[in-house]
Every structure is written in structure tokens, then in C-alpha cells.
Design an enzyme around this catalytic site. Structure first.
Site, short mmCIF file in Angstrom:
data_model
loop_
_atom_site.label_atom_id
_atom_site.label_comp_id
_atom_site.label_asym_id
_atom_site.label_seq_id
_atom_site.Cartn_x
_atom_site.Cartn_y
_atom_site.Cartn_z
N SER A 109 0.84 -1.21 0.00
CA SER A 109 0.00 0.00 0.00
C SER A 109 0.87 1.25 0.00
CB SER A 109 -0.91 0.01 1.23
OG SER A 109 -1.73 -1.14 1.28
N GLY A 133 -3.34 -8.83 0.93
CA GLY A 133 -3.27 -7.41 0.58
C GLY A 133 -2.03 -7.08 -0.21
N GLU A 137 -3.20 -5.18 -3.58
CA GLU A 137 -2.80 -3.77 -3.63
C GLU A 137 -1.84 -3.51 -4.80
OE1 GLU A 137 -3.75 -1.00 -1.59
OE2 GLU A 137 -5.35 -2.42 -1.18
N ASP A 248 -12.54 -11.83 -0.95
CA ASP A 248 -13.91 -11.39 -1.24
C ASP A 248 -14.30 -11.76 -2.67
OD1 ASP A 248 -13.77 -10.26 1.27
OD2 ASP A 248 -13.50 -8.20 0.53
N HIS A 295 6.45 -15.99 9.69
CA HIS A 295 6.45 -17.37 10.17
C HIS A 295 6.57 -18.36 9.03
CE1 HIS A 295 4.83 -21.22 11.69
NE2 HIS A 295 5.54 -20.87 12.74
N SER A 322 4.21 -13.08 20.83
CA SER A 322 3.83 -13.16 19.41
C SER A 322 5.03 -13.49 18.56
CB SER A 322 3.23 -11.83 18.95
OG SER A 322 4.23 -10.83 18.88
N TRP A 334 13.95 -22.81 17.62
CA TRP A 334 13.06 -23.70 16.87
C TRP A 334 13.77 -24.37 15.69
CZ3 TRP A 334 7.87 -24.72 17.93
CH2 TRP A 334 7.27 -23.93 18.92
N GLY A 335 15.00 -24.02 15.45
CA GLY A 335 15.71 -24.57 14.29
C GLY A 335 15.37 -23.87 12.99
N LYS A 336 14.72 -22.71 13.08
CA LYS A 336 14.33 -21.98 11.86
C LYS A 336 15.47 -21.11 11.33
CE LYS A 336 9.56 -22.02 13.47
NZ LYS A 336 8.45 -21.23 14.07
#
Length: 373
Positions: A109, A133, A137, A248, A295, A322, A334-336
Site C-alpha cells: 500500500s 493485501g 494492492e 472477497d 512465520h 507473538s 526452533w531450528g528456523k
């Protein structure tokens, strides 16, 4: 009494003037840019690393991204079981880091859309993950849909009820006329009709990334990053495809012309495969904002025991648990992200930090290569 006072003063003096560890040669000395040198934006950005606070984090991010871009397999010693091709010096020099770019919709945006388009246009990134979006956008701003209006600058404090009465949608201090979405529907519904026909006649099983690629082809507009992603065969993943105006459109289309199937399982195999099969390449993540794109990219890289480079740019905090606010170190748990990875989080609005980062990394590197030709 006098002895007691003397002891107290001595103790206070010792506390106030505690001997320091010598940091010379161990840590960067804090100093800013000297404008007596004139205005040199490249040197100004380079000075951020020694400026302190988030300027230093941005300076560190610039360094990490440049490491990401400069790395080649030639920097590593061949492993014992590698193929003959992987032993070839020219091949090893040609193998570069695979760059995953993630961003939230608000950045498309904003004017950051043009920065992202630049990266995709020149094939500087390899995999993209965004929100719905971030798809719609870009398409709505496409110049080839000539009836659509651009996004406009407004104000964070504009009253919502007043804007609603005028058919204006607010994104922070940006204004999007609601007519844009009406005209977006007029443009996209015939494309969805055609996709349904092809699903039936050609047995095509659509996925979010295939649908997005089709829209990039249909927009046929050089101002669109989706157009360049289609042209350069860069996959764009959007696991939350229904969460936005595009959702939508799919909802209304399912009543008008039911039957279109969009399979997310193929896409989770595809995005995870981008990380799993990256070897012998290293992988790097540049993630603007948080939520789903952050994520999804991190989780894909978990499948290869973690990314080798990670730059997060967002204003979210970690203290509510979060994922959006989590620092790279949490992803390491987490090994990410690999435990030996080069990482940094820049606590900053990406509309400020990201164009500056691109200027001193991707764009500077391309300009240097262009001048050397």
C-alpha cells in the site's frame, strides 16, 4: 567519627570510579557522520553502524545483507561426497545464496511497493511470501487497469465514520478509494472465470502461487512486482489467500460461477521445497513486518535446519509471545535459523529502514556492477 566518614567517602569514591574493562579493539567506537565531509549518502549509511541504537542495528542489517549477497559456494571447501560439478571452481563461484523476501500488505500500500518491484524486476530475490493485501494492492495500483485510482496520503487522525461516508478506506495515514475494489472486481472476475474453464478443460489444479502467477501475467504492467515475478519465474506464496479483497472476489465468484478449486497443500510442498532443496546454496531471509509471511518463511527454513542469514525489520515486541515480535534468537531455538547464522532485528518502521537498506546493498551492488561493465 572522622574515620567512619573517611571510609564512607572512600567507598563512595570506589563505587563512582570503578575501574573499567578496556574495550579498545574489542568493540566499535561510537561516532556519527561528519557533514563537514559534504553530503555523501553512502558514507552516511555506512556510518550508521557506529551511530548507536537502531541506526547501529540498521548498519548491522546492511552488513548481513551484503554478506548474503556476496557469498558463493566458492567461499566453502568442497565436502567429501559432493558431485564433480560441485567441485568445478566456475560452478562454485556461480552458486549464490537463495534469498527469501517476506512483507506484509501495508508495505505494498505504501511506496515500498516500488522498492520491492525494483528487487523483483532485477531478480535480486528468489522466493516471496506475502499476505493477500500484498497481492491485491499491487494489482489495484497497476497502470494497465487504467480506471483504478492510486493510493493517496491522508492522516492517521482522520475520523473513521467520516471516511466511511465518503467511501474512503484508511490504512494508517494512507487513503484507498473504495471504488478501487469495485473496479478490481470488474477486472478479476473474468480471469477467475477463465481459470475455472481451464480447470475443467485442461485439468489444471490451481494453487495460490499459480493463481498469483496468472494475475501477474494478466496485469502485464512494468510497475507491478507481480508482473516481474511472473516474468522472472519468481514464486510468490500467499498461504492466507482468502484474507483480503481477493478473498472477497473468490467468495462472490463461488456464487456466480461455482467450482474453482485452489489447493494450498501443493503450495506448502512448494515453499518448503524451496528451502529443503536449496543445497548446496545457503539461504537468507529478509522479512518486513511480522505475522504470516515471517512465520511461513522461517518455518520453511526449519525444514533445512535453519537459514544462514536473517534480517527482521518491524516494530513489534516479543513480550506478548507473538511470533511477529520475536527476535531471531527465538527462531534459532526452533531450528528456523541456524545457530551459526548472521542475524539482526531492526526495530523500525520498514518504510524508513528498508529503502535505506536496499540503497546500500542490492542497489549499490548493481550500480557497481553496471559501472564495471
Amino acid at each position: 567519627m572522622e574515620d567512619a566518614n573517611h571510609d564512607s567517602v572512600a567507598s563512595a569514591h570506589s563505587a563512582a570510579f570503578k575501574k573499567s574493562e578496556n574495550l579498545e579493539g574489542k568493540s566499535v567506537k561510537i561516532e556519527g557522520y561528519d557533514f563537514n565531509q559534504g553530503v555523501n549518502y553512502s558514507k552516511l549509511l555506512q556510518s550508521f553502524a557506529s551511530n548507536g541504537f537502531q541506526a547501529s542495528n540498521l548498519g548491522d542489517a546492511i552488513e548481513v545483507v551484503n554478506h548474503m549477497l556476496d557469498w558463493s559456494l566458492a567461499d566453502e571447501a568442497p565436502v567429501d561426497d559432493c558431485s564433480e560439478e560441485e567441485r568445478d571452481p566456475k560452478f562454485r563461484e556461480s552458486v549464490k545464496c537463495k534469498v527469501f523476501l517476506g512483507f506484509t500488505s501495508n508495505l505494498i500500500s505504501s511506496g515500498v511497493r516500488d522498492t520491492i518491484r525494483y528487487l523483483v524486476q532485477h531478480h535480486m530475490v528468489d522466493v516471496i511470501v506475502t499476505t493477500t493485501g500484498g497481492i491485491e494492492e499491487d494489482l489495484i495500483k497497476g497502470r494497465s487497469i487504467k480506471c483504478l485510482a492510486p493510493t493517496f496520503k491522508g492522516d492517521f487522525a482522520l475520523p473513521g465514520a467520516q471516511l466511511r461516508s465518503k467511501g474512503l478506506n484508511r490504512i494508517g495515514n494512507l487513503l484507498v478509494p473504495n471504488d478501487n475494489y469495485c473496479k478490481f472486481e470488474d477486472w478479476i472476475i473474468p480471469i477467475l472465470d477463465k481459470m475455472l474453464e481451464e480447470q475443467i478443460s485442461e485439468k489444471i489444479l490451481w494453487t495460490p502461487s499459480k493463481l498469483i502467477g496468472r494475475l501477474g501475467r494478466e496485469i502485464n504492467d512494468e510497475s507491478s512486482y507481480l508482473y516481474w515475478a511472473f516474468k522472472n519465474n519468481i514464486p510468490v506464496f500467499c498461504p492466507g489467500l482468502t484474507d483480503g479483497s481477493l478473498g472477497d472476489m473468490l467468495y462472490f465468484h463461488s456464487f456466480r460461477n461455482p467450482g474453482l478449486i485452489v489447493d494450498v497443500v501443493q503450495d506448502i510442498r512448494a515453499v518448503n521445497g524451496e528451502a529443503v532443496h536449496a543445497a548446496p546454496r545457503k539461504t537468507g531471509m529478509i522479512i518486513l513486518g511480522g505475522g504470516l509471511p515471517k512465520h511461513h518463511i522461517c518455518n520453511a527454513n526449519m525444514m533445512r535446519n535453519g537459514a544462514d542469514y536473517a534480517v527482521f525489520i518491524n516494530t513489534a515486541e516479543e513480550f506478548d509471545g507473538s511470533d511477529s515480535g520475536a527476535r531471531p534468537d527465538e527462531a534459532i531455538s526452533w531450528g528456523k535459523i541456524s545457530g551459526s547464522a548472521k542475524t539482526v532485528k531492526v526495530h523500525c518502521d520498514a518504510t524508513i529502514a528498508f529503502p535505506l537498506l536496499v540503497a546500500e546493498t542490492f542497489a549499490a551492488k548493481r550500480e557497481k556492477e553496471r559501472k564495471s561493465c
